[in-house]
Every structure is written in structure tokens, then in C-alpha cells.
Design an enzyme around this catalytic site. Structure first.
Site, PDB file in Angstrom:
ATOM      1  N   THR A  36      36.711 -33.961-131.392  1.00 16.30           N
ATOM      2  CA  THR A  36      35.948 -32.081-130.679  1.00 16.30           C
ATOM      3  C   THR A  36      36.727 -31.384-129.603  1.00 16.30           C
ATOM      4  O   THR A  36      37.193 -32.330-128.540  1.00 16.30           O
ATOM      5  CB  THR A  36      34.832 -32.387-130.048  1.00 16.30           C
ATOM      6  OG1 THR A  36      33.854 -32.837-130.846  1.00 16.30           O
ATOM      7  CG2 THR A  36      34.277 -30.809-129.582  1.00 16.30           C
ATOM      8  N   LYS A  49      34.348 -32.359-121.274  1.00 13.48           N
ATOM      9  CA  LYS A  49      35.285 -31.450-121.619  1.00 13.48           C
ATOM     10  C   LYS A  49      34.797 -30.523-122.817  1.00 13.48           C
ATOM     11  O   LYS A  49      35.646 -29.652-123.325  1.00 13.48           O
ATOM     12  CB  LYS A  49      36.049 -32.991-122.414  1.00 13.48           C
ATOM     13  CG  LYS A  49      37.362 -32.166-123.646  1.00 13.48           C
ATOM     14  CD  LYS A  49      36.752 -32.408-124.582  1.00 13.48           C
ATOM     15  CE  LYS A  49      36.034 -33.329-125.104  1.00 13.48           C
ATOM     16  NZ  LYS A  49      35.553 -33.119-126.929  1.00 13.48           N
ATOM     17  N   LYS A  78      30.614 -26.647-133.709  1.00 13.07           N
ATOM     18  CA  LYS A  78      30.671 -28.290-133.378  1.00 13.07           C
ATOM     19  C   LYS A  78      29.994 -27.741-130.802  1.00 13.07           C
ATOM     20  O   LYS A  78      29.415 -27.654-130.857  1.00 13.07           O
ATOM     21  CB  LYS A  78      31.758 -28.925-132.958  1.00 13.07           C
ATOM     22  CG  LYS A  78      31.619 -29.783-131.860  1.00 13.07           C
ATOM     23  CD  LYS A  78      30.728 -31.416-132.484  1.00 13.07           C
ATOM     24  CE  LYS A  78      30.731 -31.888-131.004  1.00 13.07           C
ATOM     25  NZ  LYS A  78      29.472 -32.954-130.982  1.00 13.07           N
TER      26      LYS A  78
END
Ligand code: NAP
Length: 296
Positions: free
Chosen positions: A97, A240, A172
Site C-alpha cells: 500500500t 502509514k 485501497k
């Protein structure tokens, strides 16, 4: 002809994904920065490379699953990176990702080697990676998606081609907004249930199959009840992803008040040294505010 698969990044997710590619019968060569993580694959007879470049030299399709944008950049374009030996016609599938913007830049650079790239971030946790039931959201050219389909099918169950290069990463981030807001709801509900004096297992059993059911509820709420903070997905990695969400939302001009709050709650946990806990430890931030804890 069977495609030769290279795999770079044998972390929590990569381990299971590589094992499933092996199970599906693909010839496989793997690399991980920390060599010891390749041990179970070595035992299963898989070839281990000394560098990403060695992987690219011997593969038709290379799956990458590392942590963050700079890490994908490092394994692609760093010293002894995949790019050095990438062969014309190779396909890179990035399951990490990372930033949708950087994804487009990386894909563009690969065209200099007549290679192509799909962004194919994953969802479904360590369980999904181990069981081959991941959801995979794919961005890129249709011909590449078609070529990659047997690889995706070995690792996942729900494979959705969502658009051009970068679209997989954007979707995502949509997924991550849903995951963390869901987790906040689960945490709040468990604290409420305990304060209300009901049995937590019974409460979960009662609501799981109804309108409130979700993957986070079924898989992570029981871990919270057991105070089992082992990570399927660490708080540090969750942060993150939320940083990527906040950056993109800022660019889009979209308000995301609830997700912004959750980012701050996770930050309090990172400050307490809990970044290695699973993302379900979000409940600890609420416990601190509430002044009592689940099952303690
Ligand atoms: P992880 O267990 O922390 O593994 C990270 C992997 O990346 C390790 O193999 C690590 O190598 C490698 N790596 C990191 N930085 C690197 C660098 N600069 N150069 C080379 N290798 C590097 O993470 P994970 O949970 O497997 O997650 C991997 C990706 O999948 C992330 O982008 C994450 O956001 C995404 N993801 C995770 C989940 C989940 O539930 N865990 C779910 C969906 C998506 P070392 O072993 O040497 O540290």
C-alpha cells in the site's frame, strides 16, 4: 508456458502469499531484506535470491509486497534493485500500500525497460494472505490484469480491476477509511458493552450476523476481548496508510473528520511505544479516555 514468478518482501503478508503461489505450482524465486524470513520457503524448496536484481533476472512476473513508498522505490530502483536487470516484457505487480502518485511515476519509469506495472494492493489481513482469500484491488492496463489473473487467483478471492494505474492504491485508501472507522466503532461498542455489564463474547455472538457484522468485528473484536495485541496489521503500518489517506484527502479537498481523529488516536499509542501492536489496539486509546479497560 508457465510464468516464472519472483517475490520480493516476505513480511506478515508476503509469507502467506508466496506460499500460496508455490502451492499453485508456479516456479518461484524470492528475496527478503532479512534473509531469515525466507526459511520456511527454503524448506519448501523455493529458490532464494541474494538481491532483488537477481529476482528480476530470472522472473517474468515479479510481485512486490514491502512496507511504504520509499521501500518500493528502494527495491525497484535502489542498488541491486529490480530495475537493474528487469527484462523486456516483464510485469511488476506491487501489492504494497503506497502513494497513488508515486505509483504512476514508478510505472512510467518501468516503461523505459519495456516492462509494465500493476498496482494491486490487498486487504484481508494476515489470515487472508495465509488462506489465499485476499481482496485485491487492481489498477493498470486490462491486458496486464488478464496476464496477472492466475497469480491473483492463487493469492486472493475477490479480484477487482478498478481502473488505470494508481486507481488500485486509491481504492485501497477507501478500504483503509472503512477499516479504521469500523475498528473505532468496535472499540467503542466493546467498552460500552462492558460498562453495561453484559458478557462480551455473548454480545459479539449476538450482533455478528446482523446488520452490524463486519470483518473487523469478527476477526479483531475477539482479540480485543482476549487482550491479544499480536499484529495482523501493525499500528505503525496503519498510520502509514492513514498518512496516505490524509495526504490524498487534502489534495482532493475532501473532509475526513472521523479518520483524522483516528489518526491522532493512533498517534497517542505510537507515543506510548505501542506501534508494533495490532491495529485493534486502537481500543487502548479509548480505554485511556474512559478510565477503564476491557477485561482488566
Ligand atoms: P511487514 O510484516 O512489516 O513486512 C514488511 C516487508 O517489507 C518485510 O519483508 C520487510 O523486510 C520489507 N521491507 C520494508 N522496507 C524495506 C526496504 N526498504 N527494502 C527492502 N525490504 C523492505 O508488513 P506486512 O504486514 O507484510 O505489509 C506489507 C504491505 O502490505 C504494506 O504495504 C502493508 O500496508 C500492506 N498490507 C498489510 C496488511 C496486513 O494486514 N498486514 C493488509 C493489507 C495490506 P524485512 O523483513 O527485512 O523487515
Amino acid at each position: 508456458m508457465t510464468e516464472r514468478i519472483g517475490f520480493v518482501g516476505l513480511g506478515i503478508m508476503g509469507q502467506g502469499m508466496a506460499h500460496n503461489l508455490l502451492k499453485a505450482g508456479f516456479p518461484l524465486i524470492v528475496w527478503n531484506r532479512t534473509a531469515s524470513k525466507a526459511e520456511s520457503l527454503i524448506k519448501a524448496g523455493v529458490q532464494v535470491a541474494e538481491t532483488p536484481a537477481q529476482v528480476a533476472a530470472q522472473s517474468d512476473i515479479i510481485v512486490v509486497c514491502v512496507s511504504d513508498t520509499p521501500d518500493v522505490e528502494a527495491v525497484l530502483f535502489g542498488d541491486n534493485g529490480l530495475y537493474e536487470t528487469l527484462r523486456s516484457g516483464s510485469l511488476v505487480i506491487d501489492c504494497s500500500t503506497i502513494s497513488p502518485v508515486a505509483t504512476k511515476e514508478f510505472a512510467h519509469k518501468l516503461t523505459e525497460k519495456q516492462a509494465t506495472m500493476l498496482d494491486a494492493p490487498i486487504s484481508g489481513g494476515s489470515e487472508g494472505a495465509a488462506n489465499g482469500t485476499l481482496s485485491i484491488m487492481v489498477g493498470g492496463a486490462s491486458a496486464d490484469v488478464e496476464r496477472a489473473m492466475p497469480v491473483f487467483e492463487a493469492m486472493g478471492k475477490t479480484i477487482t480491476h478498478v481502473g488505470d494505474c494508481g486507481a488500485g492504491q486509491t481504492v485501497k485508501l477507501v478500504n483503509q477509511i472503512l477499516v479504521v472507522n469500523n475498528m473505532l466503532g468496535v472499540a467503542e461498542a466493546l467498552l460500552f458493552a462492558q460498562a453495561g455489564g453484559v458478557n462480551l463474547e455473548k454480545a459479539l455472538q449476538a450482533v455478528e450476523a446482523g446488520a452490524a457484522g463486519s470483518w473487523m468485528l469478527s476477526n479483531r473484536a475477539p482479540q480485543v476481548v482476549d487482550r491479544d495485541w499480536r499484529p495482523g496489521f501493525t499500528i505503525d503500518l496503519q498510520q502509514k496508510d492513514l498518512r496516505l489517506v490524509l495526504e490524498a484527502a487534502d489534495k482532493f479537498g475532501t473532509p475526513i473528520p472521523s479518520t483524522s481523529l483516528i489518526f491522532q488516536l493512533y498517534r497517542t499509542l505510537q507515543k506510548q511505544g505501542l506501534g508494533g501492536d495490532g491495529n485493534h489496539a486502537l481500543v487502548k486509546a479509548l480505554e485511556h479516555v474512559a478510565g477503564f479497560a476491557i477485561n482488566e
